[in-house]
Design a protein around this motif. Structure first.
Motif, PDB file in Angstrom:
ATOM      1  N   ALA A  57       0.830  -1.208   0.000  1.00 28.26           N
ATOM      2  CA  ALA A  57       0.000   0.000   0.000  1.00 28.26           C
ATOM      3  C   ALA A  57       0.863   1.256   0.000  1.00 28.26           C
ATOM      4  CB  ALA A  57      -0.926  -0.005   1.214  1.00 28.26           C
ATOM      5  N   PHE A  58       1.917   1.268   0.803  1.00 27.41           N
ATOM      6  CA  PHE A  58       2.766   2.453   0.846  1.00 27.41           C
ATOM      7  C   PHE A  58       3.507   2.633  -0.473  1.00 27.41           C
ATOM      8  CE2 PHE A  58       6.722   4.729   1.821  1.00 27.41           C
ATOM      9  CZ  PHE A  58       6.163   5.913   2.284  1.00 27.41           C
ATOM     10  N   THR A  59       3.939   1.542  -1.082  1.00 22.43           N
ATOM     11  CA  THR A  59       4.592   1.647  -2.384  1.00 22.43           C
ATOM     12  C   THR A  59       3.668   2.299  -3.396  1.00 22.43           C
ATOM     13  OG1 THR A  59       5.958  -0.326  -1.981  1.00 22.43           O
ATOM     14  CG2 THR A  59       5.651   0.331  -4.266  1.00 22.43           C
ATOM     15  N   LEU A  60       2.422   1.870  -3.427  1.00 19.47           N
ATOM     16  CA  LEU A  60       1.462   2.443  -4.369  1.00 19.47           C
ATOM     17  C   LEU A  60       1.198   3.913  -4.071  1.00 19.47           C
ATOM     18  CD1 LEU A  60      -1.068  -0.522  -4.587  1.00 19.47           C
ATOM     19  CD2 LEU A  60       0.595   0.187  -6.323  1.00 19.47           C
ATOM     20  N   ALA A  61       1.086   4.258  -2.788  1.00 18.16           N
ATOM     21  CA  ALA A  61       0.865   5.660  -2.422  1.00 18.16           C
ATOM     22  C   ALA A  61       2.056   6.520  -2.815  1.00 18.16           C
ATOM     23  CB  ALA A  61       0.589   5.776  -0.927  1.00 18.16           C
ATOM     24  N   ALA A  62       3.257   6.006  -2.628  1.00 21.62           N
ATOM     25  CA  ALA A  62       4.456   6.759  -3.003  1.00 21.62           C
ATOM     26  C   ALA A  62       4.547   6.958  -4.507  1.00 21.62           C
ATOM     27  CB  ALA A  62       5.702   6.037  -2.489  1.00 21.62           C
ATOM     28  N   LEU A  63       3.911   6.065  -5.270  1.00 20.67           N
ATOM     29  CA  LEU A  63       3.923   6.171  -6.730  1.00 20.67           C
ATOM     30  C   LEU A  63       2.729   6.953  -7.270  1.00 20.67           C
ATOM     31  CD1 LEU A  63       5.143   2.567  -7.655  1.00 20.67           C
ATOM     32  CD2 LEU A  63       6.479   4.682  -7.642  1.00 20.67           C
ATOM     33  N   THR A  87       5.551   8.014   9.383  1.00 19.16           N
ATOM     34  CA  THR A  87       5.808   8.396   7.995  1.00 19.16           C
ATOM     35  C   THR A  87       5.248   9.783   7.695  1.00 19.16           C
ATOM     36  OG1 THR A  87       5.664   6.053   7.394  1.00 19.16           O
ATOM     37  CG2 THR A  87       5.581   7.647   5.605  1.00 19.16           C
ATOM     38  N   ALA A  88       4.099  10.093   8.285  1.00 20.63           N
ATOM     39  CA  ALA A  88       3.445  11.376   8.018  1.00 20.63           C
ATOM     40  C   ALA A  88       4.240  12.559   8.537  1.00 20.63           C
ATOM     41  CB  ALA A  88       2.045  11.378   8.626  1.00 20.63           C
ATOM     42  N   THR A  89       5.161  12.332   9.464  1.00 17.70           N
ATOM     43  CA  THR A  89       5.981  13.427   9.998  1.00 17.70           C
ATOM     44  C   THR A  89       7.336  13.521   9.305  1.00 17.70           C
ATOM     45  OG1 THR A  89       6.876  11.997  11.749  1.00 17.70           O
ATOM     46  CG2 THR A  89       4.865  13.237  12.247  1.00 17.70           C
ATOM     47  N   ASP A  90       7.584  12.635   8.342  1.00 18.55           N
ATOM     48  CA  ASP A  90       8.846  12.638   7.601  1.00 18.55           C
ATOM     49  C   ASP A  90       8.674  13.524   6.370  1.00 18.55           C
ATOM     50  OD1 ASP A  90      11.003  12.082   5.878  1.00 18.55           O
ATOM     51  OD2 ASP A  90      11.206  10.044   6.645  1.00 18.55           O
ATOM     52  N   PRO A  91       9.414  14.632   6.267  1.00 16.57           N
ATOM     53  CA  PRO A  91       9.224  15.542   5.136  1.00 16.57           C
ATOM     54  C   PRO A  91       9.366  14.863   3.768  1.00 16.57           C
ATOM     55  CG  PRO A  91      10.616  16.551   6.811  1.00 16.57           C
ATOM     56  CD  PRO A  91      10.449  15.116   7.211  1.00 16.57           C
ATOM     57  N   VAL A  92      10.162  13.814   3.695  1.00 12.67           N
ATOM     58  CA  VAL A  92      10.378  13.139   2.416  1.00 12.67           C
ATOM     59  C   VAL A  92       9.148  12.351   1.977  1.00 12.67           C
ATOM     60  CG1 VAL A  92      11.794  11.425   1.205  1.00 12.67           C
ATOM     61  CG2 VAL A  92      12.863  13.014   2.820  1.00 12.67           C
ATOM     62  N   TRP A  93       8.416  11.803   2.954  1.00 15.19           N
ATOM     63  CA  TRP A  93       7.358  10.852   2.651  1.00 15.19           C
ATOM     64  C   TRP A  93       5.968  11.333   3.039  1.00 15.19           C
ATOM     65  CZ3 TRP A  93       9.211   7.554  -0.560  1.00 15.19           C
ATOM     66  CH2 TRP A  93      10.543   7.127  -0.456  1.00 15.19           C
ATOM     67  N   GLN A  94       5.836  12.532   3.575  1.00 13.01           N
ATOM     68  CA  GLN A  94       4.536  12.945   4.092  1.00 13.01           C
ATOM     69  C   GLN A  94       3.486  13.092   2.997  1.00 13.01           C
ATOM     70  OE1 GLN A  94       5.713  17.677   4.724  1.00 13.01           O
ATOM     71  NE2 GLN A  94       5.463  16.314   6.470  1.00 13.01           N
ATOM     72  N   LYS A  95       3.889  13.401   1.762  1.00 13.23           N
ATOM     73  CA  LYS A  95       2.915  13.475   0.673  1.00 13.23           C
ATOM     74  C   LYS A  95       2.329  12.101   0.377  1.00 13.23           C
ATOM     75  CE  LYS A  95       4.596  17.618  -1.707  1.00 13.23           C
ATOM     76  NZ  LYS A  95       5.123  18.156  -2.990  1.00 13.23           N
ATOM     77  N   ALA A  96       3.173  11.073   0.423  1.00 16.65           N
ATOM     78  CA  ALA A  96       2.681   9.709   0.222  1.00 16.65           C
ATOM     79  C   ALA A  96       1.734   9.322   1.351  1.00 16.65           C
ATOM     80  CB  ALA A  96       3.844   8.729   0.139  1.00 16.65           C
ATOM     81  N   ALA A  97       2.106   9.644   2.578  1.00 14.10           N
ATOM     82  CA  ALA A  97       1.263   9.322   3.732  1.00 14.10           C
ATOM     83  C   ALA A  97      -0.089  10.014   3.636  1.00 14.10           C
ATOM     84  CB  ALA A  97       1.969   9.704   5.027  1.00 14.10           C
ATOM     85  N   ALA A  98      -0.104  11.226   3.085  1.00 18.61           N
ATOM     86  CA  ALA A  98      -1.359  11.970   2.964  1.00 18.61           C
ATOM     87  C   ALA A  98      -2.324  11.317   1.990  1.00 18.61           C
ATOM     88  CB  ALA A  98      -1.071  13.406   2.526  1.00 18.61           C
ATOM     89  N   ARG A  99      -1.810  10.445   1.128  1.00 16.11           N
ATOM     90  CA  ARG A  99      -2.674   9.732   0.176  1.00 16.11           C
ATOM     91  C   ARG A  99      -3.157   8.392   0.730  1.00 16.11           C
ATOM     92  NH1 ARG A  99       1.026  12.177  -3.627  1.00 16.11           N
ATOM     93  NH2 ARG A  99       2.454  10.389  -3.522  1.00 16.11           N
ATOM     94  N   MET A 100      -2.946   8.150   2.028  1.00 18.41           N
ATOM     95  CA  MET A 100      -3.326   6.883   2.642  1.00 18.41           C
ATOM     96  C   MET A 100      -4.385   7.091   3.716  1.00 18.41           C
ATOM     97  SD  MET A 100       0.498   5.252   3.090  1.00 18.41           S
ATOM     98  CE  MET A 100      -0.043   3.570   3.401  1.00 18.41           C
TER      99      MET A 100
END
Length: 205
Positions: A57-63, A87-100
């Protein structure tokens, strides 16, 4: 912590480790992304009806997909929420987390409701046969917590009515088709395959 396995470390879900970053770096040409259809459409809504450890799921959100994760096992759902919060507090990945979005509950009930998704992803637990080549420790714990997903055939039928484009079922290479239902096509890797089912009304036909 699994106290009945004293040699096991406490299980924590990590979605941003080196192996996960390599998966994401492989982009939309990897098997999972192609099976879901991200190589054709850069934004899809996906229901991961058997979320498990949440890595697919996270892979798909990151993509780029918007992913709803459903997990009925309370301990796993708590682990998923913990991984999402970190993950939502990590600046690198927070956009992906926001899609979950994480839902603790029964996927069958959700699939039977009025909501619809572009894609439904199913990765039911496949019964382990024998004691040779035991799966990795976290998968052994996952099996102990979740059992064998005996309602997986029911989920496939419900998923076909709840998707707009396709249902994707992840299976071991040698496993029979889920519920004996032959897919429209397959994508095969070295350790697993993706059986893809296209409903008659799908835009992917």
């Amino acid at each position: 912590m699994a106290r009945h396995h004293p040699d096991y470390k406490p299980l924590t879900l990590a979605w941003t480790g080196a192996s996960q970053r390599r998966r994401i770096a492989a982009g939309r040409k990897q098997l999972l992304a192609r099976a879901v259809g991200l190589h054709k459409t850069d934004s899809l809504s996906v229901l991961d009806a058997t979320a498990g450890l949440g890595r697919d799921a996270f892979t798909l959100a990151a993509l780029g997909a918007t992913v709803t994760l459903v997990e009925r096992q309370p301990l796993l759902a708590a682990l998923l929420r913990d991984a999402w919060q970190r993950t939502a507090t990590d600046p690198v990945w927070q956009k992906a987390a926001a899609r979950m979005q994480i839902i603790e509950g029964d996927a069958a009930a959700l699939l039977a409701g009025p909501a619809r998704w572009d894609v439904v992803h199913l990765d039911p637990m496949y019964p382990h046969r024998g004691k040779q080549a035991l799966p990795q420790k976290e998968m052994q714990l996952l099996r102990e917590l979740c059992g064998h997903d005996d309602d997986a055939a029911e989920l496939l039928d419900l998923a076909l009515g709840a998707c707009r484009r396709r249902v994707v079922v992840k299976r071991p290479l040698s496993a029979p088709f889920l519920a004996g239902h032959r897919p429209d096509f397959q994508l095969r890797g070295t350790q697993a395959r993706y059986d893809v089912y296209i409903p008659p009304s799908s835009a992917d036909r």
